[in-house]
Structures are given as C-alpha cells and as structure tokens.
Design an enzyme around this catalytic site. Sequence first.
Site, PDB file in Angstrom:
ATOM      1  CB  THR A   1      -7.608   7.972   8.982  1.00  0.00           C
ATOM      2  OG1 THR A   1      -8.024   7.679   7.656  1.00  0.00           O
ATOM      3  CG2 THR A   1      -6.242   7.389   9.242  1.00  0.00           C
TER       4      THR A   1
ATOM      5  CG  ASN B   1      -1.640   8.279  -0.856  1.00  0.00           C
ATOM      6  OD1 ASN B   1      -1.206   9.375  -1.199  1.00  0.00           O
ATOM      7  ND2 ASN B   1      -0.848   7.230  -0.630  1.00  0.00           N
ATOM      8  CD  GLU B   2      -6.794   9.512   5.140  1.00  0.00           C
ATOM      9  OE1 GLU B   2      -7.497   8.678   4.532  1.00  0.00           O
ATOM     10  OE2 GLU B   2      -6.521   9.396   6.347  1.00  0.00           O
ATOM     11  N   PRO B   3      -8.968  10.291   0.815  1.00  0.00           N
ATOM     12  CG  PRO B   3     -11.154   9.759   1.391  1.00  0.00           C
ATOM     13  CD  PRO B   3      -9.756   9.793   1.937  1.00  0.00           C
TER      14      PRO B   3
END
Length: 631
Positions: A182, A163-165
């Site tokens: 990542t 769950n990236e920014p």
Amino acid sequence: MSTAPRRTAAEAYEKTPTVIFQSSALAARELALEVRALIEERAREGKNAVLGMATGSTPVPFYRELIRLHREEGLSFKNVITFNLDEYYGLGPDHPESYARFMADQLFDHIDIPKENINIPSGKVPSEQVFAHCREYEEKIDAVGGIDLQILGIGRTGHIGFNEPGSSRDSLTRRITLDRVTRQDAAADFRGEENVPRFAITMGVGTILRGKKLVLMAWGENKAEMVAKAVEGPMTEAISASFLQGHTNARFYIDIGASRELTRVKLPWLVGPVSWTPRETNRAVCWLAGLLQKPVLKLTDEHYNEHGLGDLLSEQGPAYQLNIRIFNHLQHTITGWPGGKPNEDDTYRPERASPYPKRCLILSPEPQDAVVSMGATLERLSEQGHEVRLVALTSGSLRVPDREADKFAETLRELAAVVSDPTAWTAQTAYAEEVLKMLAEKGDFGADTPLLRQLKALVLRGELRDAANACRISNEHIFFLDLPFYEEGRYRRFKSTQADVDALTNLLREQRPHQIYLTGDAADPSSVSGICYRVFQAALKNCEGEEWAGACSLWLYRGKERPLEAHEIDMAVPLSPLQLERKTRALGRFGSLSSLELSSPESNRQNAAHYDALGLAQYEAIEAFQRWSRA
Ligand code: F6R
C-alpha cells in the site's frame, strides 16, 4: 429485499455479484444515478441519505459525475451525511495529501453539502485519544441510522478502507499499520515511499459490512488479480474485500481491464459455450500448455478433452493439427525486424515490409516509459534504418524528487562563485537562490511552483536524452510535447482537455507516421498513461480519413501494467544477452525509476521463459507488443 442482479451461468464462479462495464465512465455514471435516486427518495421522505466515501483514484470519475449532476441537473446534497473510510495518521486536513483535502478538492468544495454533515477520521488526534476517537466515529455512524450506501475501492493487498491483510471480519474503526505494498502504491503521491505515512485510521471490515448497500469499484488490469481473488476465492482475512461475499447487498462495479482474471473472462470455456475466435483459441491452447507444463506440440486429444476444451477440439482438432496451427502462429509473432524486413516476403511477419524505411513514432506517456518498456526495440528500429521519433507526451516533472532541483541549484550557485567574473553571473545566482528558497518554503509535500516544475522537467529531459542516446536515438529525434493536463494536475487527479487532443493531433499530422507505438490501454484510466491513451484515441479519430492514418500500423506496449501473456502477443522482439545488458544500462541513466520500472529487464526475461515453455526457441529476453485494434 436484495437487489442483487440475476446470476447467469457465466457468473456462477462469482460469489459477490459483479457487473462489468465497458468503461469506468459508464460505471461511474450508473452509480451516480443510483446515488441520486437514493438522495431524492430520502429528500421526499424528509430524511437524510448517509453515504460512505472512499478516496484514491478509483472514485474520481464518480465524484466528477456527482458534481455534474449537482451543477447541471440541480441535484442537492443538503440532506446528505457522509462518512469517509479512512485518513492517514499524522496528516492534518491542510496537508495536500490528506484525505480530508482530497475530499474537499474532489467533491465537497463543489457541492452544497453542509460542512457539519461531513465526517472524516482525524489524522491528528493524539495517540492516547485514538481509541476514543474511533469509538466515537462508530457511534456517530450508528446515531444517524447507519450507512445507506458505502463506496469502496480495492488496494493491491485486497484491502477495503485500509483494512490490510489480517483484518478480521468483525474489526471496527481503529488505527492500523499500512502494508508495504500500500505504501509503495502511494509513493508517487508522496514523492517517495519513505515519505508515505506508516499508519492510518480506518473503518473496520465489520463497520463497512454494517452498511446497507456496498459498491466496490475497480478499474484497470492492475486490479484484475485482486478482484478475481476477492470475488471468486474463499472469504479470508488475507483479502478484506472477500468479506463482501457475506453481505446480502454488495456488488463489484468493474471495467473490462479489472475483469480480466475472472473465470468467465479468463477461462470462458469452463463456464459456457465459447465462440472460438483466433485470440480465444490461442488463449485456450497456451493456457492448457501452461497448466500441464507441456510444450504446445506435445498436447494430446485427451489433454483437451479432460480439461474442458472438448468443444474446441471437436471444432478445430485433432490436437495434432490444432497444436501445429497455434505453434506456427506463435512462431510467426517472433521477429528481429519490428519495423518490417525490407524486400522480404512478409506474409507471416507481424509488420509489413514496405514502405522502407518507416517513420516510427514512439509515444511515451512519461519520459521514461518507452525506454523502460521497449528500449531494445527502439535500438533495433533505429539500427535498421527507420526514422524513429521518440515523443515524451508529458513533462514527467512530478516524478522528479526535490533533491534533483536542489542539486542543480547548489551546483549553479557554486559555479557562479568560481567563475572568473562572478558579477556576470548574478542572474544565475539569483535563479539558484530562488530555487532553493522555493524548495525550503514548500516543505516536503507542498506543490511545486511553475519555476520548480520547469526545472524538474528539464532535469528529466536530460535523463531521457541520455537514456535514449544509449538506445541509439539522437537528440534531434526526441520530442517533448508537455501535454497541458499534466501541468495542471497531480497524480490521480488529472483531467485532460481539448488542448491535449489538439497538441497530439498536430503532432500526428506533422509526422504522418507509418508505425506508432503506444501504451495505456490496460492502465487505470486516471493514470498518466491511461489519460494519454484516451487523448491518443481522440487525436487519431481527428485524423480519420487521412491517408497516412489508414495505412499506419499501431503497436501497444505494456508499461506499469500486467505484462502481456503469450496468447496476447502479436509481435515478440527477441533480445540477445548483450542487448538486454545495453537496455539495463540505458535504464541506469534515469535518476528515479521505481522498483517496477527497474525490473523491466526481468519481465523481458520472463516473456522469453514463457515462449520457451511453450516449445519455441530459447531467447534471453523478449519485448512484447500487441496489435491495436481500431474498434
Ligand atoms: C481509500 C481507501 C482504499 C482505496 C484503495 C484503492 O479511501 O479506502 O481502500 O480505495 O487503496 O486506491 P486507488 O483507488 O487509488 O487505486
């Protein structure tokens, strides 16, 4: 009922309960025992235990402990159902870097979990079916009654799962584009950032928060900043781990390195009484100077009082005296004589004057590490007449790209064709053909055969010699230890053994150094430098009581980890502009340095800027070291 631990004043800043363990091994053991209790309780009730699983380097010690509990203490996983957080999109379960493969290697192949109980998002589901696949994943979790315990790691973007920014609090399982950071972090696994998949399927933040109990683990200083933001900062979509604050049964299990940026560790005087050791005092004064952007000698009594340092002031003030003491201390860390200055009073020098010359042993976990981090100091030591021995602890072959082996084989083949008697070169031609065949067969991500690893190691040896020569270290003073753990494993999955410790113990006994430089104390324990550091600790312990070991001084340098802060530096070796240029040129001799490694001269400049800001002399750059405490 929440089982969150009671909160102390020191933890008041932490919005998610956080437990700091002495080591990742202890944290992993604690968590494994919690999991065992859960599994056994459910088994007694005739029910399943549902576990949410993470991949990456963080959970490796935890999985090893689960395997141990299974093998040695009979823990059965027959009633366990698992759901993995994520999978790279585009990779099938046979791909060596897929998370399905990772889980099989690291856990599932070693325990008695029924295969049908294992759930991992599919990386191979066709694009048009991704949505349905993700919905089914959610439904499957709900159908078994939800996740009892979700294991989490944290990425440098603050992600949980992938769950990236920008991921919302309520997001569900879905396909996501991986953040650049990542992908950089996964670059070593995929032999280059360009090979890292662009997408992944991940459980959402909302999916994770539905878990009944969440434990996020983090090791090493590289995680410290993100851990602090997630635990103490606001809940924000920019850091998905911060949403754990809104869960009633979530905890962070971290080691000392990962705790470094928490307020109770970094600025302890803000949360309670402090025992003012010299290191803590340094830290407070440097912090205050940084906060107020003033040189140390310009800090006043009021500055101390108004910023929570009244205790320190009353114990060690007035400001004038305290400032001078700290200023002098910082001043005394600076030396152009890292091996000690012969025939000089060394009362206030970081390193003792005698013996001279010293036998200096420079330990480099991967071949490039020492040149990257202390290339200019290497040059100084050698120039000043010390017997410098540079030791590459591992072969580093995994970091050498296929194209280097390809280049070598092609050149060899061409050379064989142009020499005057090509028949005398049949063995060389056969070797070149063999290498090219192996490269073609293994494809982009297949494991290297021993022959390829050997060739790549030789390529890196050549680069190290070239770079070390540029730092005035001659070939006969460069050693290659090729520790066996590295040859057996892959990034994030190494495991050291007694053979590693024995090899290093023998080297130490042969060399009997007066001075050792090493790194890895602040690293992720499963990284190459983290493992080398522990191997070194064990090797040195073997030498305890030997005369040379008692007298040897030990200096830590920082590699890929956060650079030392001014208050942590015990020896600052200044670099002139010319020396910095030579170091930069030496780095250019390596074929495949990461962007972080290439930025080392910049980090040396930053060190100098910090000293400058504290009111010390202005240097172009500084290589920084910390004295190793044997505790
Ligand atoms: C992996 C996952 C990620 C990792 C994180 C940390 O399944 O969900 O969130 O936990 O990227 O990775 P490591 O542990 O390799 O530092």
